[in-house]
Design a protein around this motif. Structure first.
Motif, PDB file in Angstrom:
ATOM      1  N   PRO A   1      15.984  -2.432  -5.802  1.00  0.00           N
ATOM      2  CA  PRO A   1      15.269  -0.966  -5.967  1.00  0.00           C
ATOM      3  C   PRO A   1      16.132   0.027  -6.892  1.00  0.00           C
ATOM      4  O   PRO A   1      15.606   0.701  -7.857  1.00  0.00           O
ATOM      5  CB  PRO A   1      15.655  -0.626  -4.689  1.00  0.00           C
TER       6      PRO A   1
ATOM      7  N   LEU B   1       8.042  -9.075  -4.939  1.00  0.00           N
ATOM      8  CA  LEU B   1       7.666  -8.628  -6.161  1.00  0.00           C
ATOM      9  C   LEU B   1       5.964  -8.644  -6.286  1.00  0.00           C
ATOM     10  O   LEU B   1       5.219  -7.702  -6.672  1.00  0.00           O
ATOM     11  CB  LEU B   1       7.903  -9.210  -7.298  1.00  0.00           C
TER      12      LEU B   1
ATOM     13  N   THR C   1       7.977   4.613  -8.222  1.00  0.00           N
ATOM     14  CA  THR C   1       8.974   4.592  -7.031  1.00  0.00           C
ATOM     15  C   THR C   1       8.360   4.343  -5.746  1.00  0.00           C
ATOM     16  O   THR C   1       8.982   3.636  -4.851  1.00  0.00           O
ATOM     17  CB  THR C   1       9.496   5.969  -7.306  1.00  0.00           C
TER      18      THR C   1
ATOM     19  N   VAL D   1       7.747   0.743  -4.872  1.00  0.00           N
ATOM     20  CA  VAL D   1       9.069  -0.331  -4.557  1.00  0.00           C
ATOM     21  C   VAL D   1       9.366  -0.073  -2.857  1.00  0.00           C
ATOM     22  O   VAL D   1       9.643  -0.720  -1.924  1.00  0.00           O
ATOM     23  CB  VAL D   1      10.483   0.122  -5.267  1.00  0.00           C
TER      24      VAL D   1
ATOM     25  N   MET E   1      14.877  -1.130 -10.350  1.00  0.00           N
ATOM     26  CA  MET E   1      13.636  -0.892 -10.611  1.00  0.00           C
ATOM     27  C   MET E   1      13.527   0.834 -10.703  1.00  0.00           C
ATOM     28  O   MET E   1      12.587   1.227 -11.455  1.00  0.00           O
ATOM     29  CB  MET E   1      12.660  -1.199  -9.679  1.00  0.00           C
ATOM     30  N   ARG E   2      14.276   1.534  -9.938  1.00  0.00           N
ATOM     31  CA  ARG E   2      14.188   3.004 -10.382  1.00  0.00           C
ATOM     32  C   ARG E   2      14.860   3.251 -11.544  1.00  0.00           C
ATOM     33  O   ARG E   2      14.313   4.328 -12.181  1.00  0.00           O
ATOM     34  CB  ARG E   2      15.096   3.372  -9.068  1.00  0.00           C
TER      35      ARG E   2
ATOM     36  N   LEU F   1       8.873  -2.831  -0.203  1.00  0.00           N
ATOM     37  CA  LEU F   1      10.026  -3.341   0.608  1.00  0.00           C
ATOM     38  C   LEU F   1       9.794  -2.945   2.030  1.00  0.00           C
ATOM     39  O   LEU F   1      10.315  -3.829   2.994  1.00  0.00           O
ATOM     40  CB  LEU F   1      11.204  -2.669   0.054  1.00  0.00           C
TER      41      LEU F   1
ATOM     42  N   ARG G   1      17.908  -7.628  -2.597  1.00  0.00           N
ATOM     43  CA  ARG G   1      16.724  -7.041  -2.329  1.00  0.00           C
ATOM     44  C   ARG G   1      16.743  -5.517  -1.864  1.00  0.00           C
ATOM     45  O   ARG G   1      15.845  -4.892  -1.973  1.00  0.00           O
ATOM     46  CB  ARG G   1      15.864  -7.985  -1.382  1.00  0.00           C
TER      47      ARG G   1
ATOM     48  N   ILE H   1       5.142  -5.632  -4.025  1.00  0.00           N
ATOM     49  CA  ILE H   1       5.579  -4.362  -4.781  1.00  0.00           C
ATOM     50  C   ILE H   1       4.466  -4.076  -5.882  1.00  0.00           C
ATOM     51  O   ILE H   1       3.981  -2.981  -5.781  1.00  0.00           O
ATOM     52  CB  ILE H   1       6.803  -4.308  -5.268  1.00  0.00           C
TER      53      ILE H   1
ATOM     54  N   THR I   1       4.295 -10.819 -11.936  1.00  0.00           N
ATOM     55  CA  THR I   1       4.369  -9.583 -12.188  1.00  0.00           C
ATOM     56  C   THR I   1       3.388  -8.754 -13.280  1.00  0.00           C
ATOM     57  O   THR I   1       3.148  -7.590 -12.891  1.00  0.00           O
ATOM     58  CB  THR I   1       5.750  -9.145 -12.202  1.00  0.00           C
TER      59      THR I   1
ATOM     60  N   TYR J   1       1.883  -1.102  -6.305  1.00  0.00           N
ATOM     61  CA  TYR J   1       1.697  -0.213  -7.685  1.00  0.00           C
ATOM     62  C   TYR J   1       0.377  -0.210  -8.265  1.00  0.00           C
ATOM     63  O   TYR J   1      -0.168   0.886  -8.603  1.00  0.00           O
ATOM     64  CB  TYR J   1       2.866  -0.870  -8.610  1.00  0.00           C
TER      65      TYR J   1
ATOM     66  N   ALA K   1      15.408   1.794   0.658  1.00  0.00           N
ATOM     67  CA  ALA K   1      15.257   1.854  -0.557  1.00  0.00           C
ATOM     68  C   ALA K   1      14.921   3.448  -1.439  1.00  0.00           C
ATOM     69  O   ALA K   1      15.541   3.562  -2.177  1.00  0.00           O
ATOM     70  CB  ALA K   1      13.560   1.165  -0.867  1.00  0.00           C
TER      71      ALA K   1
END
Length: 760
Positions: free
Chosen positions: A712, A638, A652, A655, A715-716, A659, A707, A641, A569, A645, A363
């Motif tokens: 990643p 998710l 970052t 994630v 999402m980044r 993962l 995935r 994650i 989410t 978060y 990731a």
């Protein structure tokens, strides 16, 4: 709710297990007659125009298409006196059977050449077995031993649509047993590699076994109340097993994490239920909603899978949330017994290694170069999906069965040695009738169509616009057609009329184009409203039932998934990203399906006959199940994650760490589930083999490339904006969204939760 459920299970752990075992025994016992109650077929739309035409033929003319064929082989020729006597006796005996009507044979129809093969060694006896597909199949099972084989010097083979449907049902029953027999031991090996101990590995299988037995009982109960397709048994039992293993893996993994964090067994179970348990329930709802999209389609095979799939998804979650924690509570420290692999790292070592694990490193690598990874991954999936652009959906025919199938062998002989146009004859019904002159003019116009070889009517037979036969004593012989009874005058009080349009020799496409042109009036203008039926019309209506409802089903499913993922989410943008990535992953799966099965590149390896098309129900069913499972893994990932978060506030790091925490389990779950679906490959039915390739490919693609790289990267690129949630929607999510219990608050007196990111 989960706190109360945890208290119930911990306080009555043995009672929960006894109730589960009792329900499993009841389900297993009641399902002993399940295959006698489910329905065969289910690929046609009885409410379509072709079904209405069949009803009108039965109502006004007493005609039903024969579903039973006796293929009689006489080495000395069917006109030999001994063969004539044997064939006539065979037809007369069949006509005397209960539940059999409309018997027509080469010998009793006065020499109808359409019922004799080109070489004169084979002839046909046609009949209709009363009842729906299931009832006709049961009656055929009783009749078949008395007719098949050598009879008075001639060899008899049994075929027809009733035979084909009956063989599909029998093979489906056999496939369930073979598939589960293969899947269980292989999954045990996979689970031992994941957990390292026999006891821990057996827990998902025990949960899965109870789920299957209860599910079979549930299907039996549903079959008493409504029609259930035999294919639902195959799909639902294997889906129930796969989901049970998936959910058990997630739960047991979280339980182990909490034990290694120093919690006692009871506390670990409570935390497991409050975090992984919530994810399991939410995931089951996601799968159920996805399968509910199949209910939009009027085909029995898809609708019954929708209803039974919803029930089994919810049942699997309930079993996992009760039986599994009860087993863990009973086992206590014996949970790790039977260890066959080296013990994993201690908790402190595992936590310190989290940032050096494979999934964390992957990731982090992807998020350092998100644009190249996103671009290359997307192009790769689109390239694999290119064959899907040439998808050609077709209908089920005898070639879906193995070459050893009696129904297939009879159908292939009929296709090769008899007038093939007769077997695809188009039935045109004029319910309001027409005058003799109008009917003759309409028949003449239809016969001029380039795809029509002949038009039969009560007023005669027409070829290329010219009447070539007048009705008379030999009318039955002239109009006896392969697969259709002789034309008759309408019943008393009816003015209805009917025509039979025999297509010119060629493939199924010519007959289907003929149906389209007749319905649109392009072939000839009808004198009154018409209903068009026959095999080609049934096939077209079946495909239309799918394509016409597909946009509504897709929009409904997409909207439901956006809402569910928002509740999971707490993000406005992330649900759309997740949906897009899942759809992208499915393009590669569908491309492989077309390449391997429609184009036939896997025919030699897997042992099936390529037909140049794919059964129309396969892409829809594959999409629903694969998309649901893709969302299933999205929920797993998710959810974790988001938990990271909310703890760290770093999108970052969340994630990468999320993962790492869940990537190994998602991969293990995908591997185990793929083993389950690979069991479809043992099926002798070609479209079930297609599911056996398509589903594992979709699951593994989703659990690895999507995935590991694309999510990643996406999402980044989104950064904090990916978690954007405006104030009005935040209040909605606070009230209705999924909120995991935070185990870290129990251990450390609270953990900092990051505020949802806001766009500037």
């Amino acid at each position: 709710m989960f706190a109360r459920l945890s208290a119930l299970v911990l306080g009555h752990r043995r009672a929960v297990l006894w109730v589960a075992v009792l329900l499993a025994l009841i389900g297993g016992a009641s399902s002993a007659t399940l295959f006698d109650d489910v329905k065969g077929g289910g690929f046609t739309n009885p409410g379509a125009e072709s079904g209405q035409a069949a009803d009108a033929l039965a109502e006004h003319f007493g005609q039903t298409d024969p579903n039973l064929v006796l293929l009689v082989h006489a080495p000395d020729g069917v006109d030999d006196p001994a063969a004539q006597a044997a064939g006539t006796a065979l037809a007369e005996r069949l006509a005397g059977e209960d539940g059999v009507s409309g018997v027509l044979s080469y010998w009793t129809a006065g020499g109808a050449d359409q019922l004799r093969s080109a070489d004169g060694e084979r002839a046909l006896v046609l009949a209709t077995v009363a009842g729906d597909e299931t009832e006709a199949g049961h009656r055929l099972t009783e009749l078949r031993p008395g007719y098949e084989g050598e009879r008075d010097g001639v060899d008899v083979a049994v075929g027809g649509t009733a035979m084909i449907n009956n063989e599909v049902s029998e093979l489906s029953e056999r496939d369930v047993i073979k598939g589960e027999t293969i899947a269980f031991p292989i999954m045990l090996v996979v689970l031992v590699l994941v957990f390292g101990s026999l006891v821990a590995a057996s827990l998902p299988l025990a949960t899965g076994l109870i789920t299957i037995l209860v599910s079979m009982g549930l299907l039996w109960a549903m079959a008493q109340l409504t029609d259930v397709s035999v294919l639902a048994v195959n799909v639902v039992t294997l889906l129930g097993l796969g989901l049970a293993v998936d959910y058990s893996l997630l739960m047991v993994n979280r339980y182990r994490e909490e034990l290694r964090a120093g919690r006692d067994s009871a506390t670990a179970i409570r935390v497991m239920m409050g975090s992984a348990g919530r994810t399991v329930l939410f995931s089951a709802i996601t799968v159920a909603v996805t399968l509910a999209g199949l209910a939009w389609f009027p085909l029995l095979a898809l609708r019954s899978i929708a209803y039974s799939g919803i029930a089994v998804a919810v049942l699997t979650a309930l079993t996992t949330l009760t039986v599994l924690p009860a087993l863990l509570a009973v086992l206590g420290p014996r949970f790790e017994a039977g260890r066959v692999l080296r013990r994993r790292r201690a908790a402190a070592q595992e936590d310190s290694a989290a940032e050096n694990g494979f999934w964390h490193r992957l990731a982090s690598l992807v998020m350092r170069r998100p644009i190249p990874f996103a671009t290359l991954g997307t192009l790769f999936l689109l390239l694999l999906g290119l064959p899907f652009l040439s998808l050609n959906m077709g209908s089920l025919d005898e070639r879906a069965l193995p070459t050893s199938s009696a129904g297939r062998q009879v159908a292939e002989v009929m296709r090769a040695e008899f007038d093939s146009g007769e077997s695809t004859a188009v039935r045109v019904v004029l319910p309001e009738g027409a005058s003799e002159q109008e009917l003759a003019a309409y028949a003449t116009g239809l016969s001029a169509h380039p795809d029509a070889a002949r038009v039969d009517a009560a007023t005669g037979s027409y070829a290329r616009g010219t009447q070539v036969a007048q009705p008379g004593p030999q009318h039955a012989a002239l109009t006896a057609r392969l697969g259709h009874p002789p034309l008759e005058e309408p019943g008393e009080g009816s003015d209805a009329a009917t025509l039979t349009v025999v297509p010119a020799p060629g493939d199924q496409g010519r007959a289907e184009q003929l149906v389209r042109d007749i319905r649109s009036g392009a072939a000839a203008e009808p004198p009154s409203p018409i209903l068009v039926g026959g095999p080609a019309a049934v096939a077209l209506d079946g495909i239309s039932a799918i394509t016409d409802r597909l946009p509504v089903a897709a929009l409904t499913l997409g909207g439901a998934m956006v809402v569910l993922l928002f509740l999971l989410t707490g993000s406005v943008l992330l649900p759309f990203v997740a949906m897009l990535l899942s759809a992208l992953g499915l393009t590669a799966t569908f491309g492989a399906l077309v390449w391997g099965f429609q184009d036939g590149h896997l025919a030699g390896l897997l042992g099936f006959t390529a037909t140049g098309s794919i059964n129309g129900t396969v892409p829809v069913l594959l999409f629903a199940v694969a998309f649901g499972l893709g969302m299933d893994y999205q929920v797993f990932l998710l959810s974790r994650i988001r938990e990271e978060y909310e703890r760290s506030g770093d999108p970052t790091a969340a994630v990468a760490l999320g993962l790492e925490r869940i990537g190994r389990i998602v991969t293990a779950a995908a591997t185990a589930l793929s083993v389950v679906f690979l069991a479809f490959l043992v099926s002798d039915i070609s479209f079930m083999k297609a599911m056996g390739i398509g589903l594992p490919l979709a699951v593994l693609m989703d659990a690895t490339l999507i995935r590991g790289a694309l999510l990643p990267a996406a999402m980044r690129l989104g950064g904090r904006a990916i978690w954007w949630l405006p104030a009005p929607l935040r209040r909605v999510h606070d009230r209705f969204g999924l909120h995991d219990a935070d185990p870290h608050e129990d251990a450390a007196g609270g953990a900092r939760r990051a505020e949802p990111a806001r766009l500037p």
